[in-house]
Write a protein that holds these residues in place. Structure first.
Motif: not given
Length: 235
Positions: A13-15, A141-143, A156-161, A169-173
């Protein structure tokens, strides 16, 4: 790299987030749909962030699936907005996921107005269990979480476990400010929930959402008069 919940370690996830850190929201969405395709779903509450994300998603994947947790307790304004979104984006697949029990069955099993006596239990029945059921069909899923929304979302990161739902969980905003969200809405003339114009910055179920006074925490209107600040989806 294989992208599924069971194969990714903390270092992965960090990478990934390091690779995405200079990307904008549209590029993050393109990356996500390239990785997950139809196994990616956007769980949308149809708040103002949701309107921005739906518009961005429509530019990347016109037949994307948008999932709404229909608790049966939402404001009528929310349901009106969903119909407007369906007309504006006819190729998107908008699904309404219902709890397994009706409001009447819930009252019979747990007593009237459970949301007042035990809001966690009500959210579990009407949100958590349905989302768990729906997300089991997808790999990610996107949030619409943004870091500035609350202290609980600041990291919160762009890509989260997502250990709660055994998903990604993908958080683009995450970097967007409230001002930028509204600038995008006005620039693109997007529909939005009219309750936002009546001092409802965060909109959930009708029984558990109150207007917020000027200067108050934007999420203070959610589960007012209790210590609850999240429904549990993002813990």
């Amino acid at each position: 790299m294989i992208f599924n919940y069971n194969s990714l370690a903390k270092e992965d996830y960090e990478q990934v987030n390091k690779e995405l850190e200079r990307k904008d929201s549209l590029e993050v969405l393109k990356w996500a749909y390239e990785k997950f395709g139809d196994k990616l779903v956007y769980s949308c509450s149809f708040g103002v962030e949701g309107m921005v994300l739906i518009d961005l998603i429509s530019k990347v994947k016109k037949d994307a699936t948008i999932l709404f947790l229909d608790t049966d307790f939402h404001f009528k304004e929310t349901y009106v907005l969903i119909e407007k979104v369906k007309k504006r984006y006819p190729t998107l697949n908008i699904e309404l996921a219902k709890p397994e029990v009706t409001p009447e069955e819930q009252a019979k099993q747990h007593g009237d107005r459970l949301w007042e006596r035990d809001p966690d239990a009500c959210c579990n029945i009407r949100k958590m269990i349905p989302l768990e059921r729906e997300l089991s069909r997808y790999d990610a899923w996107i949030s619409g979480l943004r870091r500035e929304q609350s202290p609980t979302r600041a990291n919160t990161q762009f890509v989260n476990q997502d250990n709660r739902f055994k998903s990604i969980k993908i958080c683009p905003l995450i970097h967007w400010t409230e001002e930028e969200i509204w600038m995008y809405v006005k620039l693109h003339q997007l529909e939005y929930n009219e309750l936002h114009d009546r001092n409802y910055p965060s909109i959930g179920c009708e029984y558990c959402t109150k207007p917020v006074a000027e200067g108050e925490d934007p999420r203070s209107g959610r589960w007012a008069n209790s210590e609850k600040t999240e429904c549990g989806l993002h813990k």
